[in-house]
Design an enzyme around this catalytic site. Structure first.
Site, mmCIF file in Angstrom:
data_model
loop_
_atom_site.group_PDB
_atom_site.id
_atom_site.type_symbol
_atom_site.label_atom_id
_atom_site.label_comp_id
_atom_site.label_asym_id
_atom_site.label_seq_id
_atom_site.Cartn_x
_atom_site.Cartn_y
_atom_site.Cartn_z
ATOM 1 N N PHE A 146 0.832 -1.199 0.000
ATOM 2 C CA PHE A 146 0.000 0.000 0.000
ATOM 3 C C PHE A 146 0.866 1.248 0.000
ATOM 4 O O PHE A 146 1.859 1.318 0.737
ATOM 5 C CB PHE A 146 -0.874 0.067 1.267
ATOM 6 C CG PHE A 146 -1.828 -1.055 1.467
ATOM 7 C CD1 PHE A 146 -3.135 -0.977 1.015
ATOM 8 C CD2 PHE A 146 -1.452 -2.203 2.157
ATOM 9 C CE1 PHE A 146 -4.040 -2.011 1.231
ATOM 10 C CE2 PHE A 146 -2.334 -3.244 2.382
ATOM 11 C CZ PHE A 146 -3.635 -3.142 1.919
ATOM 12 N N ASP A 147 0.472 2.248 -0.784
ATOM 13 C CA ASP A 147 0.949 3.602 -0.562
ATOM 14 C C ASP A 147 0.249 4.122 0.695
ATOM 15 O O ASP A 147 -0.727 3.534 1.171
ATOM 16 C CB ASP A 147 0.621 4.463 -1.783
ATOM 17 C CG ASP A 147 1.060 5.907 -1.629
ATOM 18 O OD1 ASP A 147 2.069 6.161 -0.930
ATOM 19 O OD2 ASP A 147 0.400 6.800 -2.200
ATOM 20 N N GLY A 148 0.754 5.240 1.220
ATOM 21 C CA GLY A 148 0.157 5.789 2.433
ATOM 22 C C GLY A 148 -0.891 6.855 2.157
ATOM 23 O O GLY A 148 -2.095 6.604 2.222
#
Length: 357
Positions: free
Chosen positions: A208-210
């Site tokens: 996941f990106d944040g």
């Protein structure tokens, strides 16, 4: 006499009646299927399951079929699919992710044979029913356990996502994904990797990106509108204030719940789920708020990689995730080039800048 008779049911009462009726329907269905002998596990009740809805173009490679549809129309498309219904479709971008979900399910059923808290994969497509035979043949060829289909005959399937209690929707159609995001459903547009990569058969790996994926885009707005220095200052001032949730926070939470079921059976070191945070943030300048936000949510991430603006593609090559979620197309494209299957989450301020570009 005016005003006599029973009062109209309140909305909450009507919802409770619908819930009770649904429970009765499921109880009747369970009683029926309990009398049937089958080695195949029954799909779990939607209320207990983590429902992942996948479009046919995400699950399978339908590039040629799509070309026929766009150039020759729906009748020729349906005819082609029927003529080729015994020709197995090749895997699409979500295929290995789905396979990994099913491996997790198999492990859960070994440890918790009577528990329904597991993944339920639904094929959610606007294909016509006449195309269904080829899809079923291909699903059976690969040994996938996909029992629920929603084939809408050219109409958008988005309205059915809520009815299926969908936790995650994956599609190759960016417009439908945008519509689902706006309806509050975690969704992403799938992109095929440009290179063939070997994926783990024994562990679901999700990256996941944040910002604008797990978290809201509040901090990203500051970067875009006020610059990096102001962003660093803002994050340090708000280090102890949790970020608001983003569209994929719920799915990370779902993965975490399943991980804990393995931990409870002393399977932490052999857990078939591993999660990664791959963010362009800097650790020292803006990382603490991210980690404290996850802690405040009661969520764990297995690995956190703060890249301080460096390209994500090379790191993702090492991780080899079955899926990587990001809100910015240049990260998606960079991941694709190096062989990562990426999923674009059309959420937050980055979409404004992407459209203007």
């Amino acid at each position: 006499m005016s005003g006599s008779g029973p009062e109209a049911a309140q909305p909450s009462d009507a919802a409770e009646v619908r819930r009770q009726e649904a429970e009765q329907d499921w109880a009747a269905a369970k009683a029926f299927y309990d009398n049937l002998v089958s080695k195949r596990p029954r799909p779990p009740k939607p209320q207990h399951a983590i429902t992942v809805a996948v479009s046919s173009r995400a699950l399978f490679d339908l590039v040629e079929e799509r070309r026929i549809y766009e150039e020759q129309g729906v009748e020729k498309y349906v005819e082609y699919q029927q003529d080729n219904e015994n020709v197995t479709l090749k895997p699409g971008p979500a295929f290995y992710f789905v396979k990994a979900l099913e491996h997790v399910n198999a492990r859960l059923l070994e440890l918790y044979p009577d528990d329904e808290e597991r993944f339920d994969i639904v094929l959610m497509t606007n294909n016509h029913a006449q195309v269904g035979v080829r899809l079923i043949n291909s699903i059976n060829h690969y040994g996938l356990t996909i029992e629920r289909f929603c084939m809408t005959g050219g109409k958008s399937p988005i309205g059915y996502l809520t009815a299926y209690l969908t936790n995650l929707y994956l599609s190759a159609d960016s417009e439908k994904v945008q519509e689902a995001i706006e309806a509050g459903i975690a969704s992403a547009t799938m992109f095929t990797a440009n290179k063939d990569v070997a994926y783990s058969d024994t562990q679901l790996r999700v990256a996941f990106d944040g910002d604008a994926v797990l978290f809201s885009d509040e901090s990203e707005q500051i970067v875009k509108e006020q610059g990096l220095d102001r962003f660093f200052e803002h994050e340090q001032l708000n280090e102890n204030k949790p970020l608001a949730q983003g569209p994929l926070k719920g799915f990370l939470e779902d993965l975490g719940k399943l991980q804990k079921k393995f931990y409870a059976k002393n399977e932490r070191l052999n857990c078939p789920i591993r999660t990664f945070l791959v963010t362009a943030r800097s650790a020292a300048s803006s990382g603490a708020r991210v980690l404290k936000t996850l802690r405040s949510w009661g969520l764990e991430i297995d690995e956190a990689l703060f890249l301080a603006g460096a390209p994500k593609g090379p790191i993702l090559v090492k991780i080899r995730p079955h899926i990587f979620f990001d809100d910015q197309m240049f990260h998606i494209e960079g991941a694709q080039k190096l062989g990562t299957i990426a999923a674009h989450v059309p959420y937050g301020i980055a979409q404004k800048y992407h459209k203007s570009a």
